[in-house]
Design a protein around this motif. Structure first.
Motif, PDB file in Angstrom:
ATOM      1  N   ASN A 137       0.812  -1.219   0.000  1.00  0.00           N
ATOM      2  CA  ASN A 137       0.000   0.000   0.000  1.00  0.00           C
ATOM      3  C   ASN A 137       0.847   1.271   0.000  1.00  0.00           C
ATOM      4  OD1 ASN A 137       0.952   0.061   2.611  1.00  0.00           O
ATOM      5  ND2 ASN A 137      -1.035  -0.317   3.575  1.00  0.00           N
ATOM      6  N   ALA A 138       2.162   1.126   0.135  1.00  0.00           N
ATOM      7  CA  ALA A 138       3.038   2.301   0.127  1.00  0.00           C
ATOM      8  C   ALA A 138       3.374   2.756  -1.288  1.00  0.00           C
ATOM      9  CB  ALA A 138       4.320   2.005   0.897  1.00  0.00           C
ATOM     10  N   THR A 139       3.214   1.879  -2.273  1.00  0.00           N
ATOM     11  CA  THR A 139       3.586   2.230  -3.646  1.00  0.00           C
ATOM     12  C   THR A 139       2.422   2.141  -4.623  1.00  0.00           C
ATOM     13  OG1 THR A 139       4.263  -0.068  -4.070  1.00  0.00           O
ATOM     14  CG2 THR A 139       5.966   1.456  -3.303  1.00  0.00           C
ATOM     15  N   MET A 140       1.250   1.745  -4.188  1.00  0.00           N
ATOM     16  CA  MET A 140       0.115   1.524  -5.092  1.00  0.00           C
ATOM     17  C   MET A 140      -0.376   2.842  -5.689  1.00  0.00           C
ATOM     18  SD  MET A 140      -2.935   0.852  -2.334  1.00  0.00           S
ATOM     19  CE  MET A 140      -3.572   2.182  -1.306  1.00  0.00           C
ATOM     20  N   GLY A 141      -1.120   2.727  -6.794  1.00  0.00           N
ATOM     21  CA  GLY A 141      -1.723   3.899  -7.407  1.00  0.00           C
ATOM     22  C   GLY A 141      -2.752   4.541  -6.489  1.00  0.00           C
ATOM     23  N   GLN A 142      -2.978   5.834  -6.660  1.00  0.00           N
ATOM     24  CA  GLN A 142      -3.860   6.575  -5.758  1.00  0.00           C
ATOM     25  C   GLN A 142      -5.307   6.110  -5.821  1.00  0.00           C
ATOM     26  OE1 GLN A 142      -3.412  10.785  -6.378  1.00  0.00           O
ATOM     27  NE2 GLN A 142      -1.344  10.842  -5.531  1.00  0.00           N
ATOM     28  N   GLY A 143      -5.728   5.570  -6.956  1.00  0.00           N
ATOM     29  CA  GLY A 143      -7.111   5.122  -7.085  1.00  0.00           C
ATOM     30  C   GLY A 143      -7.338   3.678  -6.676  1.00  0.00           C
ATOM     31  N   VAL A 144      -6.297   3.030  -6.178  1.00  0.00           N
ATOM     32  CA  VAL A 144      -6.383   1.615  -5.806  1.00  0.00           C
ATOM     33  C   VAL A 144      -6.914   1.475  -4.382  1.00  0.00           C
ATOM     34  CG1 VAL A 144      -5.006  -0.452  -5.313  1.00  0.00           C
ATOM     35  CG2 VAL A 144      -4.580   0.873  -7.381  1.00  0.00           C
ATOM     36  N   VAL A 145      -7.717   0.443  -4.164  1.00  0.00           N
ATOM     37  CA  VAL A 145      -8.192   0.093  -2.825  1.00  0.00           C
ATOM     38  C   VAL A 145      -7.739  -1.332  -2.534  1.00  0.00           C
ATOM     39  CG1 VAL A 145     -10.197  -0.250  -1.339  1.00  0.00           C
ATOM     40  CG2 VAL A 145     -10.193   1.611  -3.029  1.00  0.00           C
ATOM     41  N   VAL A 188      -7.892  -4.450   0.254  1.00  0.00           N
ATOM     42  CA  VAL A 188      -8.608  -4.987   1.409  1.00  0.00           C
ATOM     43  C   VAL A 188      -8.143  -6.421   1.645  1.00  0.00           C
ATOM     44  CG1 VAL A 188     -10.609  -3.481   1.152  1.00  0.00           C
ATOM     45  CG2 VAL A 188     -10.549  -5.648  -0.070  1.00  0.00           C
ATOM     46  N   LYS A 189      -8.753  -7.069   2.637  1.00  0.00           N
ATOM     47  CA  LYS A 189      -8.407  -8.452   2.986  1.00  0.00           C
ATOM     48  C   LYS A 189      -6.911  -8.588   3.267  1.00  0.00           C
ATOM     49  CE  LYS A 189     -10.437 -11.965   1.230  1.00  0.00           C
ATOM     50  NZ  LYS A 189     -10.941 -13.026   0.315  1.00  0.00           N
ATOM     51  N   ASN A 190      -6.402  -7.688   4.130  1.00  0.00           N
ATOM     52  CA  ASN A 190      -4.992  -7.722   4.539  1.00  0.00           C
ATOM     53  C   ASN A 190      -4.037  -7.658   3.354  1.00  0.00           C
ATOM     54  OD1 ASN A 190      -5.583  -7.965   7.349  1.00  0.00           O
ATOM     55  ND2 ASN A 190      -6.000 -10.145   7.049  1.00  0.00           N
ATOM     56  N   GLY A 191      -4.371  -6.799   2.397  1.00  0.00           N
ATOM     57  CA  GLY A 191      -3.479  -6.598   1.263  1.00  0.00           C
ATOM     58  C   GLY A 191      -3.494  -7.717   0.254  1.00  0.00           C
ATOM     59  N   ARG A 192      -4.573  -8.490   0.212  1.00  0.00           N
ATOM     60  CA  ARG A 192      -4.651  -9.588  -0.758  1.00  0.00           C
ATOM     61  C   ARG A 192      -5.697  -9.350  -1.844  1.00  0.00           C
ATOM     62  NH1 ARG A 192      -4.544 -12.356   4.097  1.00  0.00           N
ATOM     63  NH2 ARG A 192      -6.722 -12.962   3.861  1.00  0.00           N
ATOM     64  N   ARG A 193      -6.582  -8.376  -1.653  1.00  0.00           N
ATOM     65  CA  ARG A 193      -7.596  -8.067  -2.673  1.00  0.00           C
ATOM     66  C   ARG A 193      -7.362  -6.657  -3.196  1.00  0.00           C
ATOM     67  NH1 ARG A 193     -13.908  -9.185  -1.738  1.00  0.00           N
ATOM     68  NH2 ARG A 193     -13.150 -11.257  -2.375  1.00  0.00           N
ATOM     69  N   ILE A 194      -7.381  -6.516  -4.522  1.00  0.00           N
ATOM     70  CA  ILE A 194      -7.212  -5.212  -5.153  1.00  0.00           C
ATOM     71  C   ILE A 194      -8.474  -4.867  -5.932  1.00  0.00           C
ATOM     72  CG2 ILE A 194      -5.941  -6.342  -7.051  1.00  0.00           C
ATOM     73  CD1 ILE A 194      -4.549  -3.654  -7.565  1.00  0.00           C
ATOM     74  N   CYS A 195      -8.962  -3.640  -5.717  1.00  0.00           N
ATOM     75  CA  CYS A 195     -10.104  -3.124  -6.465  1.00  0.00           C
ATOM     76  C   CYS A 195      -9.891  -1.625  -6.648  1.00  0.00           C
ATOM     77  CB  CYS A 195     -11.426  -3.438  -5.761  1.00  0.00           C
ATOM     78  SG  CYS A 195     -11.455  -3.103  -3.993  1.00  0.00           S
ATOM     79  N   GLY A 196     -10.879  -0.954  -7.239  1.00  0.00           N
ATOM     80  CA  GLY A 196     -10.700   0.462  -7.541  1.00  0.00           C
ATOM     81  C   GLY A 196     -10.166   0.644  -8.947  1.00  0.00           C
ATOM     82  N   THR A 197      -9.228   1.586  -9.098  1.00  0.00           N
ATOM     83  CA  THR A 197      -8.633   1.869 -10.407  1.00  0.00           C
ATOM     84  C   THR A 197      -7.138   2.113 -10.259  1.00  0.00           C
ATOM     85  OG1 THR A 197     -10.678   2.894 -11.219  1.00  0.00           O
ATOM     86  CG2 THR A 197      -8.659   3.414 -12.399  1.00  0.00           C
ATOM     87  N   GLY A 198      -6.348   1.349 -10.996  1.00  0.00           N
ATOM     88  CA  GLY A 198      -4.905   1.533 -10.970  1.00  0.00           C
ATOM     89  C   GLY A 198      -4.174   0.232 -10.698  1.00  0.00           C
ATOM     90  N   ALA A 199      -2.898   0.362 -10.358  1.00  0.00           N
ATOM     91  CA  ALA A 199      -2.031  -0.808 -10.210  1.00  0.00           C
ATOM     92  C   ALA A 199      -1.371  -0.840  -8.838  1.00  0.00           C
ATOM     93  CB  ALA A 199      -0.961  -0.814 -11.302  1.00  0.00           C
TER      94      ALA A 199
END
Length: 221
Positions: free
Chosen positions: A58-66, A68-79
Motif C-alpha cells: 500500500n506504500a507504492t500503489m496507485g492513488q485510485g487503488v483500494v 482490502v483483505k490484509n493486502g490480498r484483494r485489489i479493487c478500484g482503479t490503478g495498479a
C-alpha cells in the motif's frame, strides 16, 4: 561438587481402611558445577522479529487503488505490486478473478508506472496477462491463451528469471514469455469494476514441481 538437600513427602495408602502413612525421605541431589556455571554465563540473544507476510504494497500503489483483505484483494482503479520482488530461483503465485472488468496480471520493474491509467503491459517496464486473454509487453501482444479467462477462474503464474508462464485453474497454458530483464515484482491492475484476489501462499491449485511461494530476500539467507 556441591550438594543440596531437599525433602520429598510421599503419601502411601494401605488397605481398604484407607489409612495413610506419611513418609519423609531425604534425598541427596548432586548439582554439577560445570552446568551451573554454564547457565550463569548464558546471555539471551535479541528477540526474534517475524518478517511481514508477502502481500500487496500500500506504500507504492496507485492513488485510485483500494486494498482490502490484509493486502490480498485489489479493487478500484490503478495498479499495485507485491511488497517484495521475485528473488528466489523459481516463484509461483495465484490470482482469482472475483469480478470481471479491465484487469492485468504479471510482472513489473520498480520503474513501472502504477499511477498510469493504462493497463499493465503498455510500456517496456511490465509484462502482463490482460482480460482479453493476451499477454502484453510494450503495448503489443506477445502471446495468447488458448482459453478465455472467466469470472471465478484462478490464474497461476510462474517465473524463474528466464520465463513467465501462465496456468488457468491448474492447467498450463503453454504461452511462455521470455526476455524479461532486471528485478521484477508481481504486479496487478484493475479498472471498470474488476476485483482480483491475490494469493502468495495457501494456493487453490499449488505450484508446479520445483516452484514455491514467493519468499522475501531476507528469508532466503
Amino acid at each position: 561438587s556441591a550438594y543440596s538437600h531437599w525433602t520429598h513427602q510421599r503419601i502411601c495408602s494401605f488397605g481398604p481402611a484407607s489409612k495413610h502413612l506419611i513418609c519423609r525421605i531425604q534425598i541427596n541431589e548432586p548439582i554439577n558445577g560445570f552446568l551451573r556455571s554454564l547457565l550463569s554465563a548464558y546471555v539471551p540473544g535479541p528477540p526474534v522479529t517475524l518478517a511481514p507476510p508477502v502481500q500487496l504494497d500500500n506504500a507504492t500503489m496507485g492513488q485510485g487503488v483500494v486494498l482490502v483483505k490484509n493486502g490480498r484483494r485489489i479493487c478500484g482503479t490503478g495498479a499495485a505490486r507485491a511488497n517484495c520482488p521475485v528473488s528466489q530461483d523459481k516463484a509461483y503465485w495465484e490470482v482469482k478473478l472475483q469480478s470481471c472488468g479491465s484487469w492485468g496480471i504479471g510482472l513489473g520493474t520498480v520503474r513501472c508506472d502504477l499511477e498510469s491509467p493504462n493497463n499493465l503491459g503498455s510500456d517496456a517496464e511490465s509484462w502482463a496477462l490482460r482480460d482479453d486473454a493476451a499477454i502484453y509487453h510494450g503495448n503489443q501482444p506477445v502471446a495468447k491463451l488458448p482459453d478465455p479467462v472467466q469470472e471465478g477462474d484462478v490464474i497461476g503464474l510462474t517465473y524463474d528469471h528466464v520465463t513467465l508462464e501462465v496456468f488457468l485453474n491448474g492447467k498450463p497454458m503453454h504461452t511462455p514469455v521470455t526476455g524479461i530483464r532486471g528485478t521484477v515484482f508481481p504486479t496487478f491492475y484493475v479498472d471498470d469494476g474488476a476485483i482480483l484476489d491475490c494469493a502468495f501462499a495457501a494456493f487453490a491449485f499449488g505450484p508446479p514441481v520445483g516452484f514455491r511461494e514467493l519468499i522475501k530476500e531476507k528469508q532466503l539467507l
